[in-house]
Design a protein around this motif. Structure first.
Motif, mmCIF file in Angstrom:
data_model
loop_
_atom_site.group_PDB
_atom_site.id
_atom_site.type_symbol
_atom_site.label_atom_id
_atom_site.label_comp_id
_atom_site.label_asym_id
_atom_site.label_seq_id
_atom_site.Cartn_x
_atom_site.Cartn_y
_atom_site.Cartn_z
ATOM 1 N N VAL A 277 0.840 -1.192 0.000
ATOM 2 C CA VAL A 277 0.000 0.000 0.000
ATOM 3 C C VAL A 277 0.877 1.244 0.000
ATOM 4 O O VAL A 277 0.691 2.170 -0.803
ATOM 5 N N THR A 278 1.873 1.262 0.893
ATOM 6 C CA THR A 278 2.765 2.422 0.949
ATOM 7 C C THR A 278 3.595 2.524 -0.321
ATOM 8 O O THR A 278 3.850 3.622 -0.820
ATOM 9 N N ALA A 279 4.004 1.376 -0.871
ATOM 10 C CA ALA A 279 4.776 1.396 -2.110
ATOM 11 C C ALA A 279 3.976 2.065 -3.215
ATOM 12 O O ALA A 279 4.496 2.841 -4.018
ATOM 13 N N CYS A 280 2.671 1.798 -3.242
ATOM 14 C CA CYS A 280 1.802 2.382 -4.258
ATOM 15 C C CYS A 280 1.676 3.887 -4.055
ATOM 16 O O CYS A 280 1.725 4.657 -5.014
ATOM 17 N N TYR A 281 1.543 4.325 -2.800
ATOM 18 C CA TYR A 281 1.488 5.764 -2.517
ATOM 19 C C TYR A 281 2.741 6.445 -3.050
ATOM 20 O O TYR A 281 2.688 7.529 -3.625
ATOM 21 N N ALA A 282 3.902 5.790 -2.834
ATOM 22 C CA ALA A 282 5.168 6.409 -3.214
ATOM 23 C C ALA A 282 5.331 6.440 -4.725
ATOM 24 O O ALA A 282 5.780 7.424 -5.297
ATOM 25 N N GLU A 283 4.964 5.350 -5.380
ATOM 26 C CA GLU A 283 5.224 5.242 -6.812
ATOM 27 C C GLU A 283 4.252 6.086 -7.623
ATOM 28 O O GLU A 283 4.625 6.670 -8.630
ATOM 29 N N ASN A 284 2.997 6.141 -7.189
ATOM 30 C CA ASN A 284 1.957 6.708 -8.048
ATOM 31 C C ASN A 284 1.429 8.058 -7.601
ATOM 32 O O ASN A 284 0.346 8.462 -8.024
ATOM 33 N N ASN A 285 2.169 8.747 -6.734
ATOM 34 C CA ASN A 285 1.772 10.089 -6.301
ATOM 35 C C ASN A 285 0.353 10.111 -5.740
ATOM 36 O O ASN A 285 -0.436 10.988 -6.055
ATOM 37 N N LEU A 286 0.038 9.137 -4.901
ATOM 38 C CA LEU A 286 -1.297 9.117 -4.310
ATOM 39 C C LEU A 286 -1.368 10.164 -3.211
ATOM 40 O O LEU A 286 -0.454 10.295 -2.399
ATOM 41 N N ALA A 287 -2.466 10.882 -3.183
ATOM 42 C CA ALA A 287 -2.644 11.911 -2.161
ATOM 43 C C ALA A 287 -3.047 11.268 -0.849
ATOM 44 O O ALA A 287 -3.775 10.279 -0.824
ATOM 45 N N THR A 288 -2.547 11.825 0.261
ATOM 46 C CA THR A 288 -3.107 11.471 1.565
ATOM 47 C C THR A 288 -4.174 12.519 1.849
ATOM 48 O O THR A 288 -3.940 13.712 1.674
ATOM 49 N N VAL A 289 -5.345 12.057 2.276
ATOM 50 C CA VAL A 289 -6.488 12.970 2.305
ATOM 51 C C VAL A 289 -6.804 13.470 3.709
ATOM 52 O O VAL A 289 -7.534 14.443 3.870
ATOM 53 N N GLY A 290 -6.275 12.810 4.731
ATOM 54 C CA GLY A 290 -6.520 13.258 6.098
ATOM 55 C C GLY A 290 -7.717 12.572 6.727
ATOM 56 O O GLY A 290 -8.537 11.966 6.058
ATOM 57 N N GLU A 291 -7.783 12.708 8.047
ATOM 58 C CA GLU A 291 -8.770 11.962 8.826
ATOM 59 C C GLU A 291 -10.205 12.266 8.395
ATOM 60 O O GLU A 291 -11.015 11.365 8.213
ATOM 61 N N GLU A 292 -10.511 13.541 8.212
ATOM 62 C CA GLU A 292 -11.891 13.921 7.933
ATOM 63 C C GLU A 292 -12.406 13.255 6.652
ATOM 64 O O GLU A 292 -13.528 12.754 6.597
ATOM 65 N N LEU A 293 -11.557 13.240 5.619
ATOM 66 C CA LEU A 293 -12.004 12.643 4.360
ATOM 67 C C LEU A 293 -12.019 11.120 4.426
ATOM 68 O O LEU A 293 -12.820 10.483 3.739
ATOM 69 N N VAL A 294 -11.144 10.530 5.238
ATOM 70 C CA VAL A 294 -11.202 9.065 5.375
ATOM 71 C C VAL A 294 -12.511 8.672 6.049
ATOM 72 O O VAL A 294 -13.149 7.692 5.672
ATOM 73 N N VAL A 295 -12.929 9.466 7.025
ATOM 74 C CA VAL A 295 -14.211 9.188 7.684
ATOM 75 C C VAL A 295 -15.327 9.171 6.642
ATOM 76 O O VAL A 295 -16.255 8.370 6.709
ATOM 77 N N ARG A 296 -15.182 10.040 5.627
ATOM 78 C CA ARG A 296 -16.196 10.075 4.567
ATOM 79 C C ARG A 296 -15.850 9.122 3.434
ATOM 80 O O ARG A 296 -16.405 9.227 2.335
ATOM 81 N N ARG A 297 -14.919 8.216 3.678
ATOM 82 C CA ARG A 297 -14.518 7.180 2.714
ATOM 83 C C ARG A 297 -14.007 7.770 1.410
ATOM 84 O O ARG A 297 -14.375 7.332 0.329
ATOM 85 N N ARG A 298 -13.215 8.816 1.515
ATOM 86 C CA ARG A 298 -12.684 9.414 0.306
ATOM 87 C C ARG A 298 -11.177 9.221 0.213
ATOM 88 O O ARG A 298 -10.468 10.021 -0.381
ATOM 89 N N GLN A 299 -10.671 8.144 0.829
ATOM 90 C CA GLN A 299 -9.234 7.856 0.724
ATOM 91 C C GLN A 299 -8.895 7.459 -0.707
ATOM 92 O O GLN A 299 -9.784 7.082 -1.477
ATOM 93 N N MET A 300 -7.618 7.556 -1.072
ATOM 94 C CA MET A 300 -7.217 7.375 -2.466
ATOM 95 C C MET A 300 -6.378 6.122 -2.687
ATOM 96 O O MET A 300 -5.725 6.008 -3.706
ATOM 97 N N SER A 301 -6.341 5.200 -1.738
ATOM 98 C CA SER A 301 -5.364 4.113 -1.865
ATOM 99 C C SER A 301 -5.775 3.125 -2.957
ATOM 100 O O SER A 301 -6.713 2.355 -2.796
ATOM 101 N N TRP A 302 -5.064 3.172 -4.066
ATOM 102 C CA TRP A 302 -5.353 2.309 -5.213
ATOM 103 C C TRP A 302 -5.263 0.838 -4.819
ATOM 104 O O TRP A 302 -5.936 -0.014 -5.378
#
Lengths: 995, 96
Positions: free
Chosen positions: A771-796
């Motif tokens: 998961v972290t490898a994907c964040y590093a390779e593909n420029n995935l944004a970290t969205v923060g707690e508030e957006l994760v609560v709303r299920r808007r995380q970006m982890s491919w």
């Protein structure tokens, strides 16, 4: 009206067409090009350079390859030559990048002014000030507190401290004192041996989380997978793994059996197993073990205290001995309840010894250097000295006791004359100091480490310092003591000595270049024989049953967080947003509660409990899980920082506050404490990415028993299922063909590659390194707690965890499944896109053209796997509300991958940039792409080697072979999506646990 | 191009000499820029078209008093060439 036409009309009538022209198509604004005056050698624009170095995120000392583009390191991967991690890397190691580019680094030397305000000063001034303080404090108590330093830097500190008449204390929050003390009591040596998981045939872990934080998690996970994965070609395939502990940790999720005895009685279980083996002559025990026979307790004797039937204990013992390759490990933080924890390790040692395994799967000799770390007792002694005013000058480097020992250390710090921190970040300890001399990040500096006997790992700067006004602490020390030369010279001298010892006869320059290129010098330390300590008989008398009376309603276990470790990971957004592999919770801590307990207390997920121990109190949201004993609660470490930058500060609670500040009898810390529990009535939504805790028979995971798996013949397809009735066959085929014909591009007959993946669930442990490898390779944004609560995380890439068993007396277990874009051959996302942004590429990928996407989100709605992610905000906008890469974090962006804008859908591309890169290279070399040329970031990082990528049309490729494996299945195959990812069913010993 | 003997050429040469002496790199204005979502691997194009093929996209820079853009570098222009030469024109060749 079809959808495409609908959108056209909409655009014409309401001005919505502006969305299309606002996509940033067209030339960029005027840019200036600033070339190098003297271009550095080895640097070709657009081409990556790799440097070998050593990871310093924990004491394991894994080898790294740092990928450097245009002078900036953008990705960390494991060094395949390092015997520690064999080319693999965990999430924490990869997130070292976010420590390097952390926006909250200390950028220059700072000193506290007369009114307590921070002032910047020059290095000359800073060094002069430190030298003055050293002179003043000479003879009045100088202490240098560092993390475990096994290389030249540690030697330099030792020498310097001796010169100025002070002392050097080392500290690790998880220093494995129980393991060392247990080894000393059983074998007379406090060394920590090498555990050879790869050669084990039967593994029992007594609370040792060897895939998370225990000693060397990446290497051990890799070894474990070699032993525990199912390979139909081998008769002896697949060791059995039994996990013993009060809580089903990530390590426990890989187990074939999870056993949760009474907390504190694990030692009795191990001893009774040893008794069965010895009494039944089940294994060739060494001669001196015979005298133990009368002393060891029988299963019948211990069964009531352990809470497990005697027959079960006997069965475990027989299986352990019969495997002829048993390996028992203990001494993890999760079973370090307090006094007596060393006895568990001693008991585990006895079990290995009577099974004849010491010297085989447990090898003393190639010992691990973590045994050299200072104990918790030494830290407590230091704190007592500080509180008594016996320390005039305290220097702190690489540790943050202000967080791990919150109350006592902070109070004692007030009594210290002058406090100097070498921290790169404003952590709690630095914030309470008088002088901060920011060190370089490990990726910017020279250094070395000796993680275990025989291995000398080298650390080199992989780029220029991000903040030029920071300085290597080694250089500071040399300047303070008035010595000539830099730390690099000092390091070279040490390596010249090493050269004399191990490579005499070779030119030093060759030896040095070689070591730099390969990341160090690697040799295997010789195995040493150990014998049972004569005092062992007396020790056995001490082993009692669980002694967890005392005040308080519940026992709380404080367990190490996989991502945040002792809290050092908390300032890295990748690690904060990485869902915990067990709870799937991000950005905050929680307390684990068994469903029965929750029912008794009338709790729901997210209800906030006040946990009060004699030492402190925390407010923790409840997370209800079957993976814990009903009489135990558990909280993770890592959160609750009072300082340490924007990502860590004021987030949730610090679990260390619950723990006693006194050392237990083995010199370490008690990681369990009795608490009283109060329901506060407050509630919060958990920032979880979990959908459903159970798989509910949806065909997402498949589990086979070992017997079933062995019976599978090549060509069998036990999981093939067809929900659509036979008469629809023709219609489905016609539909698929029509889809392919519609796309004017491409060759679907088979001459073009069809990229595919095979993921072996008998190997995947859920550790989330991918998961972290994907964040590093593909420029995935970290969205923060508030957006994760709303299920808007970006982890491919996400790891889905499903609990199994629990009902009808079946054991609770868990199965994990990495879920990413399945690159369907007949993809539901493609036909619904009104602008052809989602389309099928000739090589079988579900392409996603960002600059074409207008953000209708139809594709995500139509995706049955839920692997498409929408940019709800502009995560790349400098200074924006949702900025994900505040300067200089943006320096780690991969230049090969587009940074997506607001309003754009994105998803896993199978690392198409790596595919195109390999194709370009192959074309330049006038050849075709070979199997193994392309490794997506997730497959590259995976410590278990569970992910294999390649061309499914090339029948000789590994992935094509795996895709035809009878264990193979596709998720939601009944939807006729024809995924390119084949999952291989998990295999377990015993009955396959139902979902 | 930096070279030649006319005063304007000499002025350009002076800029470079001064940059070297002061170790301050000269700032160039970027003429040929692609948007951030496009990848263009030079080496593959040079491999196919030859090392003298720069002019195909950049024009005859040697003959330009000041560099200017000769091709639009827009997608349609790229695609035209790919169509003419009958090479792959899949979206994810350039966009990822």
């Amino acid at each position: 009206m079809d959808r495409r036409r609908f959108l056209k009309v909409l655009g014409a009538t309401s001005g919505g067409a502006a969305a299309l022209s606002a996509c940033g198509i067209g030339p960029e604004p005027t840019e200036h090009l600033v070339p190098y005056v003297v271009p550095p050698e080895e640097q070709v624009p657009g081409t990556a350079t790799y440097y070998a170095t050593t990871c310093r995120e924990c004491a394991a000392g894994c080898g790294l390859h740092a990928k450097v583009r245009e002078g900036r390191v953008i990705k960390l991967e494991g060094n395949p030559e390092s015997p520690i991690n064999e080319g693999r890397l965990c999430s924490r190691g990869q997130a070292a990048l976010q420590g390097l580019y952390n926006p909250d680094r200390v950028t220059e030397p700072m000193a506290r002014g007369p009114n307590g305000e921070w002032q910047t000063l020059s290095w000359d001034d800073a060094v002069g000030r430190l030298a003055g303080k050293v002179k003043e404090a000479r003879g009045r108590g100088i202490v240098f507190l560092t993390g475990l330093e096994t290389g030249s830097f540690g030697e330099l500190v030792d020498t310097w401290v001796k010169e100025v008449g002070g002392r050097h204390v080392t500290q690790e929050a998880f220093a494995f004192e129980a393991l060392r003390e247990g080894n000393r009591r059983a074998f007379g040596t406090a060394a920590i041996p090498l555990y050879d998981f790869a050669r084990a045939r039967y593994i029992v872990s007594f609370g040792a989380d060897f895939m998370e934080t225990w000693l060397s998690p990446v290497g051990y996970q890799n070894g474990f997978t070699h032993a525990h994965s199912f390979d139909g070609d081998r008769d002896t395939s697949m060791a059995k793994f039994v996990f013993v502990g009060p809580r089903l940790s990530l390590t426990g999720m890989s187990a074939d059996e999870w056993i949760a005895p009474e907390p504190g009685s694990e030692a009795l279980l191990a001893l009774a197993m040893a008794q069965v083996i010895l009494a039944g002559r089940l294994a060739p025990a060494p001669a001196d073990a015979a005298r133990l026979e009368r002393l060891l307790p029988t299963p019948q004797h211990v069964a009531p205290s352990v809470g497990i039937a005697a027959t079960e204990i006997e069965r475990l013992a027989r299986e352990f001995a019969a495997s002829q390759g048993g390996l028992a490990v203990g001494g993890g933080v999760a079973t370090q309840y307090g006094d007596g924890a060393a006895l568990l390790v001693a008991a585990v040692n006895i079990l290995n010894y009577v099974a004849g395994q010491v010297g085989k799967t447990v090898r003393f000799g190639p010992n691990q250097s973590i045994a050299d770390a200072g104990t918790f007792r030494q830290l407590i002694d230091l704190v007592a000295d500080m509180a008594a005013g016996k320390v005039d000058l305290l220097l702190v480097h690489g540790v943050n006791p202000g967080h791990t020992l919150p109350a006592a250390f902070s109070q004692a710090l007030g009594k210290v004359g002058y406090k100097v921190s070498f921290s790169s970040y404003w952590d709690e300890t630095a914030a309470a100091s008088d002088l901060v001399l920011p060190d370089l990040h490990p990726l910017e500096q020279w250094g070395d480490a000796r993680p275990r006997v025989g291995i000398h790992a080298l650390q080199q700067p992989v780029m220029q310092p991000v903040f030029p006004n920071t300085m290597h602490t080694g250089d500071v020390l040399l300047r303070v003591s008035g010595k000539a030369g830099t730390f690099k010279d000092y390091l070279l001298d040490r390596w010249k000595e090493l050269h004399q010892r191990v490579a005499k006869g070779r030119e030093f320059a060759d030896f040095w270049t070689d070591a730099l290129q390969h990341g160090g010098v690697y040799a295997e330390g010789p195995t040493q024989a150990v014998r049972l300590d004569p005092g062992i008989a007396q020790l056995l008398g001490d082993v009692g049953g669980p002694a967890w009376g005392g005040a308080g309603e519940a026992l709380v276990i404080v367990f190490p967080s996989l991502a945040l470790h002792d809290g050092r990971g908390a300032n890295k957004p990748w690690l904060q947003e990485l869902p915990d592999p067990v709870s799937k919770i991000t950005w905050h801590a929680w307390v684990e509660v068994h469903p029965e307990t929750a029912a008794k207390w009338q709790l729901a997920n997210g209800d906030i409990l006040l946990l009060k121990s004699p030492h402190g109190a925390v407010r923790a949201p409840a997370w209800i899980t079957p993976g814990i004993r009903p009489d135990v609660l558990a909280v993770p470490t890592g959160q609750g920082h009072k300082a340490y930058g924007r990502y860590a500060r004021d987030r949730s609670f610090n679990a260390f506050e619950l723990l006693s500040g006194a050392a237990a009898d083995f010199g370490g810390r008690a990681f369990a404490v009795r608490v009283s529990v109060v329901k506060t009535g407050d509630h919060r939504r958990l920032a979880t990415v979990e959908g459903d805790a159970r798989e509910q028979g949806r065909g997402i995971i498949e589990v086979l028993s070992l017997a079933q798996a062995r019976e599978l013949k090549p060509g069998a397809h036990p999981f093939e299922e067809r929900e659509a009735p036979a008469y629809t066959e023709e219609a489905l085929k016609a539909w698929a063909e029509a889809q392919h014909q519609k796309a004017s591009l491409g060759d679907y007959a088979g001459t073009a590659p069809r990229w595919g993946m095979a993921i072996d669930l008998s190997k995947c442990t859920g550790c989330s390194a991918c998961v972290t490898a994907c964040y590093a390779e593909n420029n995935l944004a970290t969205v923060g707690e508030e957006l994760v609560v709303r299920r808007r995380q970006m982890s491919w890439m996400r790891i889905e965890r499903y609990y199994t068993g629990g009902a009808d007396g079946r054991r609770v277990g868990a199965v994990v499944n990495p879920m990413l874009c399945q690159q369907c051959g007949n993809a539901p996302c493609e036909p619904v896109c009104p602008v052809y942004a989602a389309y099928h590429t000739p090589d079988g990928l579900n392409g996603q053209v960002y600059n074409r996407c207008v953000g209708t989100r139809y594709c995500a709605n139509n995706c049955p796997y839920k692997v498409r992610y929408f940019n709800w905000h502009n995560f790349a906008e400098p200074g924006g509300e949702w900025e994900s890469w505040p300067d200089p974090l943006n320096m780690l962006l991969n230049p090969d991958v587009t940074v997506r804008e607001k309003g754009v859908m994105e998803k896993c591309t199978f690392c198409v940039q790596r595919i195109r890169g390999a194709q370009n290279r192959a074309r330049l070399e006038d050849r075709s792409v070979r199997d193994g040329d392309i490794t997506p970031a997730c497959a590259q990082a995976c410590p278990s080697e569970a992910i294999v990528f390649g061309d499914l049309h090339d029948k000789s490729s590994l992935v094509a072979r795996l895709a035809a494996d009878p264990r193979g299945y596709h998720v939601h195959t009944e939807l006729n999506t024809k995924p390119a990812i084949t999952y291989l069913a998990r295999v377990v010993h015993g009955a396959a646990g139902g979902a | 191009m930096i070279g030649g003997s006319t005063p304007s050429h000499q002025a350009e040469i002076k800029k470079v000499r001064e940059a070297w002496a002061s170790k301050q790199p000269p700032q160039w204005i970027r003429i040929h820029a692609l948007p951030g979502f496009v990848r263009f691997p030079h080496m593959r194009h040079i491999k196919v078209l030859g090392t003298e093929s720069c002019a195909t996209c950049h024009g005859d820079v040697r003959a330009m008093p000041q560099v200017h853009q000769v091709a639009t570098l827009k997608m349609g222009w790229c695609i035209n060439c790919h169509v003419q030469r009958q090479v792959d024109r899949d979206c994810t060749l350039c966009h990822y």
